[in-house]
Design a protein around this motif. Structure first.
Motif, PDB file in Angstrom:
ATOM      1  N   THR A 254      -9.374  -2.358   4.786  1.00  0.00           N
ATOM      2  CA  THR A 254      -7.879  -2.584   4.587  1.00  0.00           C
ATOM      3  C   THR A 254      -7.711  -4.070   3.432  1.00  0.00           C
ATOM      4  OG1 THR A 254      -6.502  -1.514   5.378  1.00  0.00           O
ATOM      5  CG2 THR A 254      -5.187  -2.849   4.609  1.00  0.00           C
TER       6      THR A 254
ATOM      7  N   LYS B 123      -9.419  -2.101   9.673  1.00  0.00           N
ATOM      8  CA  LYS B 123      -7.979  -3.613   9.166  1.00  0.00           C
ATOM      9  C   LYS B 123      -8.838  -4.437   8.802  1.00  0.00           C
ATOM     10  CE  LYS B 123     -10.146  -5.884  13.199  1.00  0.00           C
ATOM     11  NZ  LYS B 123     -10.906  -5.014  13.754  1.00  0.00           N
TER      12      LYS B 123
ATOM     13  N   VAL C 117      -9.842   4.488   5.822  1.00  0.00           N
ATOM     14  CA  VAL C 117      -7.889   4.126   6.229  1.00  0.00           C
ATOM     15  C   VAL C 117      -7.489   5.475   5.379  1.00  0.00           C
ATOM     16  CG1 VAL C 117      -6.233   2.592   4.894  1.00  0.00           C
ATOM     17  CG2 VAL C 117      -8.541   1.840   5.575  1.00  0.00           C
TER      18      VAL C 117
ATOM     19  N   LYS D 115      -9.238   5.336   2.129  1.00  0.00           N
ATOM     20  CA  LYS D 115     -10.539   4.904   2.047  1.00  0.00           C
ATOM     21  C   LYS D 115     -11.500   5.545   2.610  1.00  0.00           C
ATOM     22  CE  LYS D 115     -14.008   2.473  -0.120  1.00  0.00           C
ATOM     23  NZ  LYS D 115     -14.728   2.340  -0.797  1.00  0.00           N
TER      24      LYS D 115
ATOM     25  N   VAL E  72      -2.658   5.496   4.361  1.00  0.00           N
ATOM     26  CA  VAL E  72      -1.511   3.784   4.823  1.00  0.00           C
ATOM     27  C   VAL E  72      -0.512   3.593   4.103  1.00  0.00           C
ATOM     28  CG1 VAL E  72      -2.145   1.481   5.439  1.00  0.00           C
ATOM     29  CG2 VAL E  72      -3.929   2.952   6.506  1.00  0.00           C
TER      30      VAL E  72
ATOM     31  N   PHE F 292       1.017  -1.539  -0.373  1.00  0.00           N
ATOM     32  CA  PHE F 292      -0.164   0.090  -0.178  1.00  0.00           C
ATOM     33  C   PHE F 292       0.573   0.964  -0.679  1.00  0.00           C
ATOM     34  CE2 PHE F 292      -4.710  -0.829   1.387  1.00  0.00           C
ATOM     35  CZ  PHE F 292      -4.857  -1.606   1.095  1.00  0.00           C
TER      36      PHE F 292
ATOM     37  N   ALA G 285      -9.976   1.269  -3.092  1.00  0.00           N
ATOM     38  CA  ALA G 285      -9.298   2.863  -2.820  1.00  0.00           C
ATOM     39  C   ALA G 285      -9.458   4.303  -2.750  1.00  0.00           C
ATOM     40  CB  ALA G 285      -7.395   2.666  -3.167  1.00  0.00           C
TER      41      ALA G 285
END
Length: 356
Positions: free
Chosen positions: A52, A49, A26, A16, A29, A11, A62
């Motif tokens: 992701t 998490k 997110v 996001k 990251v 990544f 994304a």
């Protein structure tokens, strides 16, 4: 024969955002998962998490940043065009299909000949210890067996990356231990790249090459299980990766790599971890607190408020000048009783400085 096509996952500044929400799921990251390793995304509910994980799978796109698998940019590719398989929390088995038919299902859409589909399905079931179960229905299997069928179904596709989303949450404690060991054994044997999501810190410590701890949509710390347990970056990681006593302390001075630390009337030297003189916090694992006799050298006076026998351990609550201390000892025959005055000491690898 099932083989590994393991690939790395990367990544680069990935964010996001859902809809018009002002809070990212997110947030910026960056991470790297080495090919052939098992890396766990660990954190509380809502930390980012699972989002992701779903972005790796292509089930979520994304908003910003780049996602690479095996060095190839897959940011805008749909799930069907990514060489990734996912094992879900719910197993997602077809109840009207046999175990064989469930394992063969994805292969039928991948252009394999009928004979090869059958061979791969049998090899997958043998690999997860279910050879001979092919003609059974999912309802005839235990929860652990159903989970292994789901793993076999994912493995036979020989994905570059295998994803697990809370795979053991529907199993009881004893079965969770056994299935997590089986997953780890398969991953190691085949050299698979696995990204594994859980909120269970014991599970993460048991299966992972590395753990990425997430909190509030960002990465709180990334390291090996031992690094995170022995040297947490902050109070959140210290308390989330196993239990920890967190105390306010003062760094009186720093000499090279060593900090002179004051905790109430107690003084000690610890790794400064790049910190400067001033207020700080001290994290100490319950198993690294030692209960000694009153007045023993390098101890803090305390009184046992509570002593609890829990089978393999004794648990202690100890009142001290700097607050209540929780300690655990495997010496279940230790002659300590509530109300007793004691000395509280730290194991050599006990206290760790963290930022205030």
């Amino acid at each position: 024969m099932i083989k590994s096509n393991a690939a790395s996952v990367e990544f680069r500044d990935v964010t996001k955002v859902y809809g018009k929400s002002p809070v990212p799921a997110v947030n910026n990251v960056s991470l790297f998962v080495e090919a052939g390793k098992l890396v766990t995304l660990l954190g509380p509910s809502g930390c980012g998490k699972t989002t992701t994980l779903r972005m790796i799978a292509g089930l979520e796109m994304a908003t910003r940043g780049h996602i690479l698998i095996g060095g190839a940019d897959v940011t805008h590719l749909p799930a069907t065009d990514r060489d990734v398989s996912m094992v879900f929390q719910s197993y997602a088995l077809f109840p009207h299909m046999t175990v064989n038919e469930n394992v063969e299902y994805g292969l039928k859409f991948s252009g394999f000949a009928k004979r090869e589909i059958g061979d791969r399905a049998r090899a997958g079931l043998e690999l997860v210890g279910l050879g001979g179960y092919g003609n059974r229905l999912p309802s005839e299997l235990s929860g652990g067996q159903q989970q292994r069928v789901a793993v076999a179904r994912a493995l036979v596709l020989e994905p570059q990356v295998l994803l697990f989303d809370e795979p053991l949450s529907n199993l009881d404690a004893k079965l969770r231990r056994r299935v997590r060991e089986e997953i780890r054994d398969i991953q190691t044997k085949l050299g698979l790249t696995v990204v594994y999501v859980t909120h269970d810190q014991e599970e993460a410590l048991a299966v992972s090459d590395r753990i990425i701890v997430m909190n509030n949509a960002v990465i709180a710390q990334d390291g090996t299980p031992r690094e995170l347990y022995d040297a947490p970056a902050d109070a959140f990681v210290a308390d989330f990766i196993g239990e920890a006593n967190i105390f306010d302390c003062e760094i009186a001075s720093v000499d090279g790599q060593l900090a002179n630390v004051r905790l109430g009337g107690f003084e000690t030297q610890l790794d400064a971890r790049g910190m400067r003189p001033g207020p700080a916090k001290l994290a100490v694992r319950p198993s690294r607190i030692q209960i000694r006799t009153v007045g023993a050298p390098s101890t803090i006076p305390g009184r046992l408020d509570k002593v609890t026998y829990v089978g393999s351990d004794l648990e202690f609550m100890i009142g001290t000048e700097f607050g209540e201390v929780f300690a655990v000892s495997s010496d279940v025959d230790a002659p300590f009783v509530p109300g007793q005055d004691v000395g509280v000491g730290f194991a050599a690898r006990g206290p760790v400085l963290i930022r205030a």
